[in-house]
Write an enzyme that holds these catalytic residues in place. Structure first.
Site, short mmCIF file in Angstrom:
data_model
loop_
_atom_site.label_atom_id
_atom_site.label_comp_id
_atom_site.label_asym_id
_atom_site.label_seq_id
_atom_site.Cartn_x
_atom_site.Cartn_y
_atom_site.Cartn_z
N HIS A 143 44.57 -37.50 17.48
CA HIS A 143 45.01 -38.29 18.63
C HIS A 143 43.81 -38.96 19.31
CE1 HIS A 143 47.35 -39.03 22.41
NE2 HIS A 143 46.15 -38.85 22.95
N GLU A 144 42.76 -38.20 19.54
CA GLU A 144 41.58 -38.77 20.21
C GLU A 144 40.87 -39.79 19.33
OE1 GLU A 144 41.27 -38.33 23.23
OE2 GLU A 144 42.59 -36.59 23.48
N HIS A 147 42.62 -43.03 19.69
CA HIS A 147 42.20 -43.76 20.89
C HIS A 147 40.95 -44.58 20.60
CE1 HIS A 147 44.92 -42.65 24.05
NE2 HIS A 147 44.66 -41.36 24.00
N GLU A 219 49.16 -43.92 25.10
CA GLU A 219 49.31 -42.53 24.67
C GLU A 219 50.34 -42.43 23.54
OE1 GLU A 219 47.53 -39.89 25.39
OE2 GLU A 219 46.28 -41.23 26.60
#
Length: 292
Positions: A143-144, A147, A219
């Site tokens: 997930h990071e 980003h 997100e």
């Protein structure tokens, strides 16, 4: 330490504003007259983007100092070794440069920051290893990394700069129009400052709501990116576990909330509700052919 960082940031912002104005006036001969639309707009642009850009370029340093992140230069144990190798694998799959990897003491959470996709920092809290299996932590890392790959830090900075510019511009433009004037048509300085300050507060509220709407949107995209990189199981069950913890036990400091893996719904929420994120992950995973 937090107060020192805050003061240093504000000093840097003010210095950059004055330096930019000095260069425009001394080198380019451009006089910034707030009484003109063009002068006010240029000044608004300088003020609006100075803080946003400095925050972006100092983001890694601020995160390390503010969160007490210890960057892993050489893994000291098997867990740190696994963490570095996992980030390296995900970064390679995402097509970005290897980020710095760090650990901080705090509630179960993680974040990514940095001024570009090839010079980022990915950090996780040490408590994540007590709460989650490695597969779930890998989902959080995916997930990071998403980003970083999506350039979310840069996009948020540009959006914040634009919003800051318009807040500064319209608050002062409207104040010039409605502030009382003397017989010669000169605006009352005290009334002008009071009105512009009040308008800036009101417009900032709406600007923040817009910025947080975009934060919630990104997100969802980062969750989908995690599914692409690592499959749906890790990120899905990681979020499900985090959703069972009281929010006061996982919240990051205010200046890092938008960069964390998890946040909670309020008027200015940086993250969507976990339930909606889980539903979106399941929907997106099915579209990619996963069963979850």
């Amino acid at each position: 330490m937090g107060i020192v960082l805050f003061l240093l940031m504000n000093i840097a912002v003010m210095a950059s504003i004055y330096l930019t104005i000095f260069i425009l006036e001394a080198v380019f001969g451009l006089r910034l007259d707030q009484q003109t639309i063009s002068g006010l707009l240029i000044l608004s642009f300088i003020v609006g983007f100075s803080g946003a850009l400095i925050s972006l370029f100092m983001s890694k340093t601020m995160a390390k100092m503010g969160m007490g992140v210890r960057v892993i230069d050489e893994p000291a144990n098997p867990i740190e070794g696994w963490l570095v190798k996992t980030v390296e694998k995900l970064a390679k799959e995402a097509g970005i440069g290897m980020p710095e990897v760090g650990i901080f003491d705090g509630p179960p959470n993680a974040f990514a920051t940095g001024w570009n996709r090839n010079d980022a920092l990915v950090a996780v809290s040490s408590s994540m290893f007590d709460l989650m299996e490695k597969e779930e932590i890998e989902g959080v890392l995916a997930h990071e990394i998403s980003h970083v790959k999506n350039g979310d830090m840069i996009t948020m900075t540009l959006l914040q700069g634009v919003l800051n510019t318009f807040v500064f511009f319209f608050s002062r433009l409207i104040a010039q129009i409605i502030a009382p004037k003397d017989e010669e048509g000169n605006v009352s300085p005290m009334a002008y400052m009071a009105i512009s300050f009040a308008l800036e507060i009101v417009l900032t509220i709406f600007a923040t709501m817009l910025a947080m709407w975009f934060s919630r949107y990104r997100e969802y995209r980062a969750d989908e990116g995690a599914v692409k990189l690592d499959g749906p199981q890790g990120i899905y069950y990681a979020l499900a576990k985090l959703g069972q913890i009281p929010k006061e036990q996982v919240a990051l400091p205010a200046n890092m909330k938008a960069f964390g893996i998890v946040g909670f719904l309020d008027l200015f929420a940086s993250h969507p509700p976990i339930e909606k994120r889980l539903e979106n992950i399941k929907r997106y995973a099915r579209e990619l052919g996963y069963k979850i």
